[in-house]
Design an enzyme around this catalytic site. Structure first.
Site, mmCIF file in Angstrom:
data_model
loop_
_atom_site.group_PDB
_atom_site.id
_atom_site.type_symbol
_atom_site.label_atom_id
_atom_site.label_comp_id
_atom_site.label_asym_id
_atom_site.label_seq_id
_atom_site.Cartn_x
_atom_site.Cartn_y
_atom_site.Cartn_z
ATOM 1 N N TRP A 1 4.422 41.999 10.333
ATOM 2 C CA TRP A 1 4.514 43.479 10.187
ATOM 3 C C TRP A 1 5.559 44.080 10.538
ATOM 4 O O TRP A 1 6.322 43.743 11.434
ATOM 5 C CB TRP A 1 3.380 44.218 10.780
ATOM 6 N N GLU B 1 13.451 44.355 19.983
ATOM 7 C CA GLU B 1 12.233 45.167 20.701
ATOM 8 C C GLU B 1 11.125 44.672 20.978
ATOM 9 O O GLU B 1 10.470 45.257 22.146
ATOM 10 C CB GLU B 1 12.166 46.304 19.757
ATOM 11 N N TYR C 1 6.423 49.670 5.913
ATOM 12 C CA TYR C 1 6.725 49.884 7.432
ATOM 13 C C TYR C 1 7.965 50.982 7.384
ATOM 14 O O TYR C 1 8.637 51.044 6.711
ATOM 15 C CB TYR C 1 7.315 48.644 8.241
ATOM 16 N N HIS D 1 12.096 45.127 10.064
ATOM 17 C CA HIS D 1 10.948 45.022 10.682
ATOM 18 C C HIS D 1 10.528 43.561 10.682
ATOM 19 O O HIS D 1 9.132 43.303 10.203
ATOM 20 C CB HIS D 1 9.882 45.948 10.257
ATOM 21 N N ARG E 1 18.144 56.436 10.955
ATOM 22 C CA ARG E 1 17.732 55.368 10.673
ATOM 23 C C ARG E 1 16.882 55.534 9.234
ATOM 24 O O ARG E 1 16.373 56.548 9.271
ATOM 25 C CB ARG E 1 16.524 54.696 11.576
ATOM 26 N N ASP F 1 5.558 54.975 20.835
ATOM 27 C CA ASP F 1 4.660 54.358 21.587
ATOM 28 C C ASP F 1 5.336 54.190 22.837
ATOM 29 O O ASP F 1 4.691 53.592 23.778
ATOM 30 C CB ASP F 1 4.010 53.337 20.620
ATOM 31 N N HIS G 1 14.733 59.075 12.950
ATOM 32 C CA HIS G 1 14.354 58.455 11.742
ATOM 33 C C HIS G 1 14.217 59.382 10.482
ATOM 34 O O HIS G 1 13.675 60.387 10.809
ATOM 35 C CB HIS G 1 12.891 57.985 11.891
ATOM 36 N N HIS H 1 14.983 49.961 22.105
ATOM 37 C CA HIS H 1 13.876 50.324 21.537
ATOM 38 C C HIS H 1 13.428 51.820 22.242
ATOM 39 O O HIS H 1 13.256 51.815 23.407
ATOM 40 C CB HIS H 1 12.665 49.490 21.612
ATOM 41 N N GLU I 1 18.643 46.092 11.465
ATOM 42 C CA GLU I 1 17.559 45.770 12.478
ATOM 43 C C GLU I 1 16.412 44.844 12.137
ATOM 44 O O GLU I 1 15.961 44.788 11.245
ATOM 45 C CB GLU I 1 16.825 47.054 13.193
ATOM 46 N N ASN J 1 1.684 48.740 22.895
ATOM 47 C CA ASN J 1 0.866 49.495 21.624
ATOM 48 C C ASN J 1 -0.074 48.485 21.094
ATOM 49 O O ASN J 1 0.352 47.447 20.716
ATOM 50 C CB ASN J 1 2.100 49.856 20.697
ATOM 51 N N ARG K 1 17.976 45.063 21.567
ATOM 52 C CA ARG K 1 16.908 46.120 21.528
ATOM 53 C C ARG K 1 15.937 46.168 22.616
ATOM 54 O O ARG K 1 14.911 46.946 22.754
ATOM 55 C CB ARG K 1 16.352 46.256 20.281
ATOM 56 N N ASP L 1 15.945 49.430 9.643
ATOM 57 C CA ASP L 1 14.952 48.353 10.225
ATOM 58 C C ASP L 1 14.178 47.408 9.175
ATOM 59 O O ASP L 1 13.523 47.950 8.601
ATOM 60 C CB ASP L 1 13.972 49.207 11.016
ATOM 61 N N GLU M 1 17.221 54.711 20.548
ATOM 62 C CA GLU M 1 16.419 55.269 19.526
ATOM 63 C C GLU M 1 15.743 56.325 20.164
ATOM 64 O O GLU M 1 15.192 56.531 21.471
ATOM 65 C CB GLU M 1 15.481 53.907 19.186
HETATM 66 C C1 GCO Z 1 11.313 50.739 15.784
HETATM 67 C C2 GCO Z 1 10.067 49.803 15.914
HETATM 68 C C3 GCO Z 1 8.684 50.291 16.025
HETATM 69 C C4 GCO Z 1 7.417 49.417 16.459
HETATM 70 C C5 GCO Z 1 6.541 49.860 17.288
HETATM 71 C C6 GCO Z 1 5.462 49.020 17.481
HETATM 72 O O1 GCO Z 1 12.284 50.115 15.492
HETATM 73 O O2 GCO Z 1 11.116 51.917 16.177
HETATM 74 O O3 GCO Z 1 10.115 48.637 14.956
HETATM 75 O O4 GCO Z 1 8.470 51.426 15.124
HETATM 76 O O5 GCO Z 1 6.922 48.998 15.130
HETATM 77 O O6 GCO Z 1 7.166 50.507 18.337
HETATM 78 O O7 GCO Z 1 4.565 49.204 18.705
HETATM 79 MG MG MG Z 2 12.113 48.217 14.976
#
Ligand code: GCO
Ligand code: MG
Length: 400
Positions: A400, A260, A159, A210, A147, A314, A122, A310, A234, A37, A281, A208, A337
């Site tokens: 991020w 991930e 996020y 993040h 989630r 994407d 989600h 993961h 997460e 991504n 993940r 998450d 996921e």
């Molecule tokens: C999740 C992830 C995604 C990522 C994304 C980055 O737990 O699904 O954190 O949302 O941010 O896949 O490309």
């Molecule tokens: Mg994640």
């Protein structure tokens, strides 16, 4: 049998995907996902310029040897670009092997370990009430694990939550999001208290962070979430420093998931060996394909670490197919996921995998049971896109 030709297809049915198609002189073909991504063309070029020329003439049956040849032979090892490229070749070769032997890939990986793969979806709200509403709706749709993300008051464009009014800055090629740790930390326990109060404990809840916290902040949060019995917390801290998880572990029994962004077993062996996490993940696409992910899972099994791959939107339907064959067959799979793709995506990538009653199923088609409609794919050209970046209140760049 020999590989006669391989090529990369970049298409954007809803979002960008990079797919490798490998053809053989026996007329059987296989496909693999190579999507990274925001950096898609780097992998497309790595494959086209450096990997595809090595594939022609090889025996597609030699999956392990091809993996080692691409990994060791490049000298420059690991990293997301290299490992996504190797993953795409690996997936395509498993797909070919399944088709040649006329059996689904899960059968080649040891057969069924379970009836279906538990998945999580989600819920992402702009308020607690809105989030609860979504959790209820997803429960009604049959999901058993959800989630939960919600905008914390005072932080816009956070996020995992729907974007606010000023989501896209016109002068930037990407979205900038704000971040304030103290507001987030105060809010998350309140969110989970309200969600548990509304829906009870008969559903798995996940969250998450993040990569936003420090280890001590993560310990603080995990401790306050213990009563709400999360399935996992997460990416509590940035994933690079494996020993940070020791500090989190000392402070909380909330289960931890990370990985991930990992690309191989070398990114997580300490986390697993020291039992610093509960779920790994790593994904088929970003961690070197089925061949490498199996090694991660097998290494993790004696340490009580399960997988929770993961599966954001994407990651293409090809990765989802591969993850589900792996998920059905591998003993220590915990959860998968499942983020829904745009409507156009499954039209370009018709697939045999399906959802029912909280579980995903890879289907019984030979190989991975997924394909690419190249004609349709050509109607959706690459669309330059970036992931958002995050800044603290004073403008400092943050994870991020
Ligand atoms: C999740 C992830 C995604 C990522 C994304 C980055 O737990 O699904 O954190 O949302 O941010 O896949 O490309
Ligand atoms: Mg994640």
């Amino acid at each position: 049998m020999k590989i006669s030709n391989a090529r990369v297809i970049v298409t954007s049915p809803g979002r960008n995907f990079v797919t490798l198609k490998i053809e053989t002189d026996a007329g059987v073909h296989g496909i693999g996902d190579a999507t990274l991504n925001g950096r898609e063309l780097a992998v497309a070029s790595y494959l086209t310029e450096h990997v595809v020329p090595l594939l022609e003439g090889r025996d597609p049956a030699d999956i392990e040897d091809t993996w080692q040849y691409l990994y060791k032979g490049a000298y420059w090892r690991r990293g997301p670009v290299t490992m996504a490229a190797i993953a795409a070749v690996d997936m395509a070769l498993w797909d070919i092997k399944g088709k040649v032997l006329d059996t689904p890939v899960y059968n080649l990986l040891g057969g069924r370990s379970r009836r279906g793969v538990l998945c999580y979806v989600h819920a992402s709200g702009r308020s607690i009430a809105d989030t609860i509403e979504q959790v209820r709706r997803l429960r009604e749709e049959g999901y058993r694990a959800i989630r939960v993300q919600c905008v914390a008051p005072g932080i816009d464009n956070m996020y995992g939550t729907p974007r606010g009014m000023d989501g896209q800055q016109p002068d930037l090629p990407f979205v900038e999001e704000g971040w304030a740790t103290e507001k987030y930390l105060r809010f998350v326990p309140e969110l989970f208290a309200a969600v548990r109060d509304a829906v009870g404990f008969d559903v798995h809840l996940l969250h998450d962070a993040h990569h936003r916290l420090t280890p001590i902040e993560a310990g603080w949060l995990g401790k306050r979430l213990e009563d709400y019995q999360l399935f996992w917390l997460e990416d509590a801290v940035p994933a690079e420093l494996q020993e940070s998880f020791r500090l989190i572990r000392q402070h909380t029994t909330t289960p931890l998931a990370v990985g991930e962004v990992f690309n191989s077993l070398y990114d997580c062996h300490q986390l697993i060996r020291e039992q610093l996490i509960d779920y790994i993940r790593a994904s088929v696409v970003h961690a070197g394909g089925i061949t490498q992910l199996r090694k991660v899972a097998h290494f993790a099994e004696p340490y009580h670490v399960k997988t929770g791959c993961h599966g954001a939107a994407d990651l293409s339907p090809v990765t989802m197919a591969a993850a589900l064959h792996f998920g059905l067959a591998t003993h220590n799979v915990g959860i998968q996921e499942y983020a829904h793709h745009a409507e156009e995506t499954p039209e370009v990538f018709p697939h045999a995998w399906s959802f029912s009653d909280g579980y995903l199923h890879p289907g019984e088609a030979p190989g991975l049971g997924v394909d690419i409609d190249e004609k349709l794919a050509a109607r959706y050209p690459y669309d330059r896109a970036y992931l958002p970046v995050s800044r603290k209140v004073d403008g400092t760049a943050s994870s991020w």
